[in-house]
Design a protein around this motif. Structure first.
Motif, short mmCIF file in Angstrom:
data_model
loop_
_atom_site.label_atom_id
_atom_site.label_comp_id
_atom_site.label_asym_id
_atom_site.label_seq_id
_atom_site.Cartn_x
_atom_site.Cartn_y
_atom_site.Cartn_z
N GLU A 26 -67.53 -44.40 -2.56
CA GLU A 26 -67.25 -45.82 -2.36
C GLU A 26 -65.80 -46.09 -1.96
N GLU A 27 -64.86 -45.38 -2.51
CA GLU A 27 -63.46 -45.69 -2.29
C GLU A 27 -62.61 -44.46 -2.56
N THR A 28 -61.36 -44.49 -2.09
CA THR A 28 -60.44 -43.40 -2.33
C THR A 28 -59.02 -43.91 -2.21
N ARG A 29 -58.12 -43.32 -2.96
CA ARG A 29 -56.71 -43.67 -2.82
C ARG A 29 -56.17 -43.03 -1.55
N ILE A 30 -55.51 -43.82 -0.71
CA ILE A 30 -55.02 -43.32 0.57
C ILE A 30 -53.73 -42.52 0.36
N ALA A 31 -53.76 -41.26 0.80
CA ALA A 31 -52.60 -40.39 0.65
C ALA A 31 -52.00 -39.99 1.99
N LEU A 32 -52.82 -39.95 3.05
CA LEU A 32 -52.36 -39.51 4.36
C LEU A 32 -52.93 -40.41 5.46
N ASP A 33 -52.11 -40.66 6.46
CA ASP A 33 -52.53 -41.42 7.64
C ASP A 33 -52.41 -40.47 8.83
N ILE A 34 -53.54 -40.06 9.39
CA ILE A 34 -53.55 -39.10 10.49
C ILE A 34 -53.96 -39.80 11.79
N LYS A 35 -53.09 -39.71 12.77
CA LYS A 35 -53.39 -40.32 14.07
C LYS A 35 -53.86 -39.23 15.03
N LEU A 36 -55.06 -39.41 15.58
CA LEU A 36 -55.62 -38.48 16.55
C LEU A 36 -55.27 -38.97 17.94
N THR A 37 -54.62 -38.11 18.72
CA THR A 37 -54.18 -38.49 20.07
C THR A 37 -54.62 -37.45 21.09
N LYS A 38 -54.59 -37.85 22.34
CA LYS A 38 -54.93 -36.92 23.41
C LYS A 38 -53.84 -35.88 23.57
N TRP A 39 -54.25 -34.71 24.07
CA TRP A 39 -53.33 -33.58 24.22
C TRP A 39 -52.25 -33.92 25.25
N GLN A 40 -51.00 -33.61 24.88
CA GLN A 40 -49.87 -33.78 25.79
C GLN A 40 -49.14 -32.44 25.88
N LYS A 41 -49.13 -31.86 27.02
CA LYS A 41 -48.53 -30.55 27.22
C LYS A 41 -47.05 -30.56 26.82
N ASP A 42 -46.66 -29.55 26.09
CA ASP A 42 -45.27 -29.36 25.65
C ASP A 42 -44.79 -30.43 24.67
N ALA A 43 -45.74 -31.21 24.12
CA ALA A 43 -45.35 -32.26 23.18
C ALA A 43 -45.26 -31.74 21.75
N LEU A 44 -45.94 -30.61 21.46
CA LEU A 44 -45.92 -30.06 20.11
C LEU A 44 -44.71 -29.13 19.93
N ASN A 45 -44.27 -29.01 18.69
CA ASN A 45 -43.17 -28.10 18.41
C ASN A 45 -43.56 -27.17 17.26
N ASN A 46 -42.76 -26.15 17.09
CA ASN A 46 -43.07 -25.15 16.06
C ASN A 46 -41.99 -25.10 14.98
N GLU A 47 -41.41 -26.23 14.68
CA GLU A 47 -40.40 -26.27 13.63
C GLU A 47 -41.04 -25.93 12.28
N LEU A 48 -40.24 -25.29 11.41
CA LEU A 48 -40.77 -24.89 10.11
C LEU A 48 -41.12 -26.11 9.26
N GLU A 49 -40.31 -27.15 9.32
CA GLU A 49 -40.53 -28.32 8.49
C GLU A 49 -40.53 -29.56 9.39
N GLN A 50 -41.67 -30.23 9.47
CA GLN A 50 -41.77 -31.41 10.30
C GLN A 50 -41.02 -32.57 9.66
N GLU A 51 -40.40 -33.38 10.51
CA GLU A 51 -39.72 -34.57 10.02
C GLU A 51 -40.74 -35.52 9.40
N ALA A 52 -40.39 -36.09 8.27
CA ALA A 52 -41.32 -37.00 7.58
C ALA A 52 -41.47 -38.31 8.33
N HIS A 53 -42.71 -38.72 8.52
CA HIS A 53 -43.02 -40.01 9.15
C HIS A 53 -43.95 -40.79 8.22
N TYR A 54 -43.89 -42.11 8.31
CA TYR A 54 -44.69 -42.95 7.44
C TYR A 54 -45.30 -44.11 8.22
#
Length: 311
Positions: free
Chosen positions: A228-256
């Motif tokens: 019925e319900e759940t506490r929201i912990a993560l907001d995930i945005k699904l987007t179309k693939w963009q070449k060279d837009a991803l990075n391989n940093e060890l720790e991603q910058e926090a976004h909210y």
């Protein structure tokens, strides 16, 4: 995405908690606007500086025993002082014996007087009633997206129409996770830090898949596929693939993301044929859980590197 404030009637409480009505049958439409109840104590001895008059008033065994011990004249004054403020209702948790005087006051002031039928302590009843009112009266908004519970972690899946949110939800259900809401997600603000995700009544249990149609996940996959319900912990945005837009940093910058003033950790996952996006969502849920335990894989990795360089 309009903010909506909810209201609850006294009649709602009568139905929800199977309460007996001793007075005020015609006033059950009285509105309750405050999410917490109050147990008067100081008010019975004449202190009203902080009396929350708009809250439901609970009278337990201690309060009723105190009133029973007063003289008729004292009782009239004590009760009269409180009913003068016209709270939405009184609920007695100590049975309905010897309440003639209280009933008469409530009839005269047109205040509903209710009595619990179940055998439970006053504190137990208050806990249940508070939880019910907090959810019912919480500010809420409706957003477009999907809400899932993945490994016990509440997740919002957002993205443009047609990006594949519902299809992703269907795949996650097949992997043992639970659907909360599809298309319309209702978010309730329970506290400055707590956001609850649920469905609107019309879409409960339904999942809409392009090319397939509307599915009832409970009928198809059993009750384990839905909650019925759940506490929201993560907001995930699904987007179309963009070449060279991803990075391989060890720790991603926090976004909210922010909903009604509540900040929710947010990440973006790009879609591409062959990419295991459901697996990435599972990884994100598990990683969030580990972070709550104080663990960071990046920090552990860097500590290993530092330890090795010091040798």
């Amino acid at each position: 995405m309009n903010l909506e404030m909810k209201k609850v009637t006294v009649g709602t409480l009568v139905e929800k908690f199977s309460l007996k009505v001793l007075a005020g049958q015609d006033q059950l439409g009285q509105m309750i606007t405050q999410p917490r109840v109050h147990r008067p104590g100081l008010e019975f001895v004449g202190h009203f500086d902080f009396f929350p008059t708009e809250r439901v008033q609970i009278l337990g065994r201690k309060e009723i025993n105190y009133l029973h011990k007063l003289t008729k004249e004292e009782r009239k004054v004590r009760i009269g002082n409180i009913v003068h403020y016209h709270p939405p209702c009184f609920i007695v948790t100590a049975g309905d014996q010897g309440l003639t005087y209280l009933t008469q006051h409530c009839i005269e002031e047109k205040i509903p007087l209710l009595v619990t039928k179940k055998v439970e302590t006053t504190s137990e009843f208050i806990t249940k009633l508070d939880a019910f009112l907090v959810k019912k009266l919480a500010p809420e908004i409706a957003i477009h997206g999907v809400c899932m519970n993945v490994f016990g972690v509440g997740i919002l899946l957002r993205g443009h129409s047609g990006v594949g949110k519902s299809e992703m939800a269907h795949t996650l259900i097949g992997r043992g996770h639970r659907l909360v809401a599809d298309d319309i997600v209702v978010l309730k603000k329970l506290s400055p830090q707590t956001l609850l995700g649920t469905h609107d009544d019309n879409t409960a249990q339904f999942l809409a898949l392009r090319s397939i149609g509307l599915l009832n996940v409970v009928r198809m996959y059993g009750q384990k596929a839905y909650q019925e319900e759940t506490r929201i912990a993560l907001d995930i945005k699904l987007t179309k693939w963009q070449k060279d837009a991803l990075n391989n940093e060890l720790e991603q910058e926090a976004h909210y993301s922010e909903y009604m003033g509540v900040k929710v950790p947010s990440i973006e996952i790009q879609l591409q044929p062959g990419r295991d996006v459901p697996g990435l969502i599972e990884a994100a849920a598990n990683n969030w859980y580990l972070r709550q335990q104080g663990y960071s894989a990046a920090e552990e990795f860097m500590s290993r590197i530092e330890a090795e360089t010091e040798e």
